[in-house]
Motif scaffolding. Structure first.
Motif, PDB file in Angstrom:
ATOM      1  N   UNK A 101       0.951  -1.113   0.415  1.00 32.71           N
ATOM      2  CA  UNK A 101       0.486   0.531  -0.073  1.00 32.71           C
ATOM      3  C   UNK A 101       1.142   1.506   0.369  1.00 32.71           C
ATOM      4  N   UNK A 102       2.549   1.457  -0.227  1.00 39.68           N
ATOM      5  CA  UNK A 102       2.936   2.053  -0.005  1.00 39.68           C
ATOM      6  C   UNK A 102       2.862   2.802  -1.545  1.00 39.68           C
ATOM      7  N   UNK A 103       3.188   2.178  -2.405  1.00 37.71           N
ATOM      8  CA  UNK A 103       2.148   3.359  -3.762  1.00 37.71           C
ATOM      9  C   UNK A 103       1.031   2.756  -4.102  1.00 37.71           C
ATOM     10  N   UNK A 104       0.726   3.650  -5.485  1.00 39.16           N
ATOM     11  CA  UNK A 104      -0.962   3.984  -5.650  1.00 39.16           C
ATOM     12  C   UNK A 104      -0.543   2.395  -6.929  1.00 39.16           C
TER      13      UNK A 104
END
Lengths: 260, 359, 262
Positions: B72-75
């Motif tokens: 969930x760090x990057x979209x």
């Protein structure tokens, strides 16, 4: 959530206090700055009674409000200024996988000890100034004398956050834009009415720092051309906070976790 | 539904294409050209609870990007991730309690706090109760030797110490799913062994682990399942042992004979084997398929031609297989399921790189 | 000499590479300039005692204050402080150049860009508010001399503060304190004549007066003839005293470094 926030800050404070002499250097420097400000103001006001209707103590109160707002920003939210560095180096990753609001993890990532001395000297200056000023205190006014400065502080802190959030779009290692806007605060310590129209518009609308000093104080003291503007301070504060949070979360969606 | 699910997961990075210098910057303002790089390309991946998965690929293949998408760090640019049914990008708080992440290249310890304080902050952050916390620390200490590090400030840790402390930090809340991104990078061998031992314990306790690594020794003996990614695409997803059986079927017999041997005579008795000159005129390297010819048959065949002084047999590891995938020499059938036994598609010069061809 | 020239060249290059940081660093000085202009414009318009500065005089004076704030910018001292605190200064010690001279060469390498910025801002001010009345020949020469002396003078003040990094890790605090003291005692915030008598004389004899008051007063014609020459002489005196004082302090400071073990 709040308790954890202070826990973060407390840890940084403890680490910081290990270098005691550095702490005193910083404390002395911030006090010295305010002393110089006061000497400057008293030299200026020795010649004239008021600056566009603002007395010596009224301007002291403005300097004090700005010092408090900046102090709160440094002491409680100093991490904001490290955001660009975190984005640049991709070190926000862990903040994003922890069960705590990312924005609060960012703002609590550091503590600026100068904030503490700024709050204290600013508070002392404000109290002294208010004691010397002719305010017809009523219950409502006392209430506003608490609410308006709190809103003023919120404006400064959220402008810091909003301008620093621009780092999500402008990939640079240091928050140059935010620093430039911060410097505008230098102007906002003086009554708005002394500036030419363009600067008035900038400080009143674009970067609403006038709502930290001129407008709330103008209302409390009944000074300035339209004191009622001070009552808008909470609205402006709410607007700034919302804007800052939106900017931050929009920015966070763009976070690309640079570096491998 | 699997514990970790990625559907058509894609991440495209857009970088401004800025010519150097002030003039370049101005030109960029006017024209705004961008370069797009597809880091992760329509990846489908599902990991069941309790699985240990190795995620390997060359530098820049998209390993870390995948891990950052899965946590969930990057979209994602398109596609979606679900952890236990939740989208980590939307339900950050809920997912955070269930996952643990370790980035080998980056610490999550506080720079100017002792390790003990860093861990205690994380304990409070995740709301771990004191009893559980103590128990976990004790275990970390047993395997990772954590107690010696507790009083050391983040900045003063050596790389090996840092990694041990960071492992504890990533696991202090007892996550169900753990992503380990290059967890042994830069460590010396003794620490590596310790850390690997710790991974095995973690797996045995039923934690779901996804491990990305350059170091294939991290994988062997740890993961059942192997996923290989290259240029953002999954090029293989299946059973590690099956891969070895399937693609590491060649053996190389290095044999030292008393007298010179004509390679053609060996070829005659060992059909299908590749015979090449070895390091001296008396050495030969014979490459054979271990399912067609046994090692004993190969040695016996040479013994029938000349007296054998010495020999050794090389067994290519998974490392070899993956290296050959990277170099494009071996093309594994994409979307391979562990169940469907697809025929390996071996391409290349025909001369395997392990065999030295005579000049 | 070649070594120093090389250092100057590198620092000029750095200033160009970090031109944005450089420009933003000047913002604080610029905003202070704008604020003071606004304050004094109103003050002088409202002022009833006619003994003080006239508005055009104050404009010229504040421009000098701005120039003084802008030259010898932030780069040299932050880098120097960092190298001292981190112990990297040990590498500077083994170079075949004298430390203080080397830092001065770096400052000179970057100063021309700052001068350009000052000229630009000055030009804009003149365009907006009209040209100042320039002083006569002798005073103009003294003004020029004073502005030139401003550069080594400010360098020495900054450099001496930088040496404080041998004793404290907190350079930002030292820098803030320095800026506050210089702002007051140089007359950059308020001309010394406006200060209470005792403070004004302390400030006038301090090395800081040469950093705004002296060139400022000569430019606007409030210090003329022998008095102007005397002020410049005091300024020169301080440059000499501080130059050798800094050398003495440096010797003590380096001993500090050995004690700490670098």
């Amino acid at each position: 959530m709040v308790r954890l926030y202070f826990r973060f800050l407390g840890l940084h404070l403890r680490a910081l206090l290990e270098y005691q002499s550095d702490f005193w250097v910083m404390a002395a420097a911030t006090v010295l700055i305010q002393v110089v400000n006061l000497v400057f103001l008293s030299a200026v006001f020795a010649r004239i009674p008021t600056l566009r209707g603002w007395s010596f103590w009224a301007v002291v109160a403005m300097f004090a409000l700005m010092a408090i707002a900046e102090g709160v920003g440094s002491f409680f939210f100093e991490g904001t200024w490290r955001l660009s560095e975190s984005i640049n180096q991709g070190s926000l990753d862990y903040a994003l996988v922890r069960p705590y609001p990312v924005v609060l993890q960012v703002t609590s990532a550091e503590i600026g000890i100068n904030g503490l001395t700024n709050i204290i000297t600013g508070g002392a200056m404000l109290a002294t100034a208010l004691a010397h000023l002719d305010v017809r205190w009523s219950v409502g006014l006392v209430l506003l004398a608490v609410v308006l400065p709190v809103c003023a502080v919120m404006i400064k802190v959220s402008v810091n956050l909003a301008t620093n959030s621009i780092s999500f779009w402008l990939a640079g290692p240091s928050p140059l834009f935010a620093m430039a806007v911060h410097q505008v605060g230098e102007l906002a310590r003086y009554p708005l009415s002394i500036f030419p129209t363009a600067l008035k518009a900038t400080l009143g609308l674009v970067v609403p720092f006038a709502f930290i000093t001129t407008f709330p104080l103008g209302f409390l003291l009944g000074t300035g051309s339209s004191p009622w503007l001070g009552l808008l301070t909470p609205l402006v504060a709410a607007y700034c906070v919302a804007l800052a949070l939106v900017a931050f979360s929009r920015g966070l969606r763009r976070y690309e976790s640079a570096g491998n | 539904m699997a514990l970790v699910e990625a559907r058509q997961l894609t991440k495209v990075f857009r970088r401004p294409d800025k010519p150097p210098g002030l003039a370049g910057a101005l030109r960029h303002l006017a024209t705004r050209r961008y370069v797009e790089k597809v880091a992760v390309d329509h990846v489908d991946l599902s990991i069941e609870a309790g699985e240990a998965v190795a995620y390997v690929g060359p530098n820049g293949a998209g390993k870390s990007t995948t891990v950052k998408l899965l946590s969930g760090i990057l979209q994602p640019t398109s596609g979606e991730v679900r952890i236990g049914g939740l989208v980590p990008q939307d339900d950050r708080m809920a997912v955070a309690h269930r996952i643990g992440v370790l980035f080998g290249q980056r610490t999550q310890l506080w720079w100017d706090l002792p390790v003990a304080d860093s861990l205690a902050v994380l304990r409070d952050l995740y709301g771990v109760d004191e009893g559980t916390y103590r128990k976990r620390l004790k275990r970390f200490d047993e395997v990772l030797g954590l107690d010696d590090l507790m009083a050391v400030t983040g900045r003063k840790l050596s790389l090996g110490q840092r990694m041990r402390a960071d492992l504890a930090a990533a696991l202090v809340h007892g996550p169900e799913v753990v992503y380990l991104d290059e967890p042994t990078i830069g460590l010396d061998l003794s620490v590596k062994d310790r850390v690997r031992e710790f991974f095995r314990e973690l797996r045995d306790e039923g934690t779901t682990v996804m491990l990305t690594s350059h170091d294939l020794a991290d994988i062997e003996g740890f993961c059942r399942r192997l996923v290989i990614i290259d240029e953002g695409r999954i090029v293989f997803d299946g059973d590690l042992e099956a891969v070895k059986d399937e693609f590491a079927r060649d053996r190389i017999l290095h044999v030292h004979t008393e007298t010179r041997v004509d390679p053609d005579r060996v070829r005659a008795v060992l059909p299908g084997a590749v015979v090449a000159a070895g390091e001296s005129p008396l050495w030969h390297s014979i490459r054979f398929d271990r399912f067609a010819i046994t090692a004993g048959q190969a040695v016996a065949a040479v013994t029938g031609i000349a007296a054998v002084v010495d020999f050794r047999i090389d067994e290519p590891g998974i490392e070899d297989v993956i290296r050959r995938v990277y170099s494009g020499e071996l093309r594994l059938a994409a979307e391979t399921d562990a169940e469907t036994d697809s025929e390996p598609d071996v391409e290349g010069s025909g001369e395997p790189d392990a065999v030295v061809t005579a000049p | 000499m070649r070594g120093y020239r090389a250092l100057a060249r590198i620092s000029a290059k750095n200033a160009l590479t970090y031109r944005l940081e450089f420009a933003f660093a000047l913002f604080g000085v610029l905003f202070q300039f704008v604020a003071l202009l606004a304050v004094w414009r109103v003050l002088l318009a409202d002022s009833t005692t006619g003994t003080g500065f006239t508005w055009p005089q104050m404009r010229g004076y504040l421009l000098v204050a701005f120039a003084s704030g802008a030259v010898v910018g932030l780069f040299a001292d932050f880098r120097m402080s960092f190298r001292i605190r981190s112990g990297l200064v040990a590498l500077d010690l083994i170079k075949p150049v004298r430390y203080q001279e080397a830092r001065f060469a770096e400052v000179l390498g970057g100063v021309w860009i700052e001068v350009l910025v000052v000229l630009l801002v000055g030009g804009v001010t003149v365009l907006v508010a009209g040209a100042p009345t320039w002083p006569g020949g002798a005073e103009l020469a003294l003004f020029t001399a004073s502005m030139v002396l401003l550069i080594p003078l400010k360098f020495l003040v900054v450099y001496l503060c930088g040496l404080a990094s041998f004793w404290t890790q907190n350079y930002v605090g030292v820098q803030w304190a320095r800026i506050a003291i210089v702002n007051l005692f140089s007359g950059a915030l308020v001309p010394l004549a406006y200060l209470p008598g005792w403070l004004a004389s302390v400030a006038a004899w301090s090395p800081f007066a040469g950093m705004t008051s002296t060139p400022g007063l000569i430019l606007i014609g409030r210090a003329t003839g022998a008095q102007a020459a005397f002020l410049v002489a005091v300024q020169l005196g301080w440059v000499v005293v501080l130059w050798f004082g800094a050398k003495l302090l440096w010797r003590t400071a380096v001993r500090q470094l050995t004690v700490n073990g670098g």
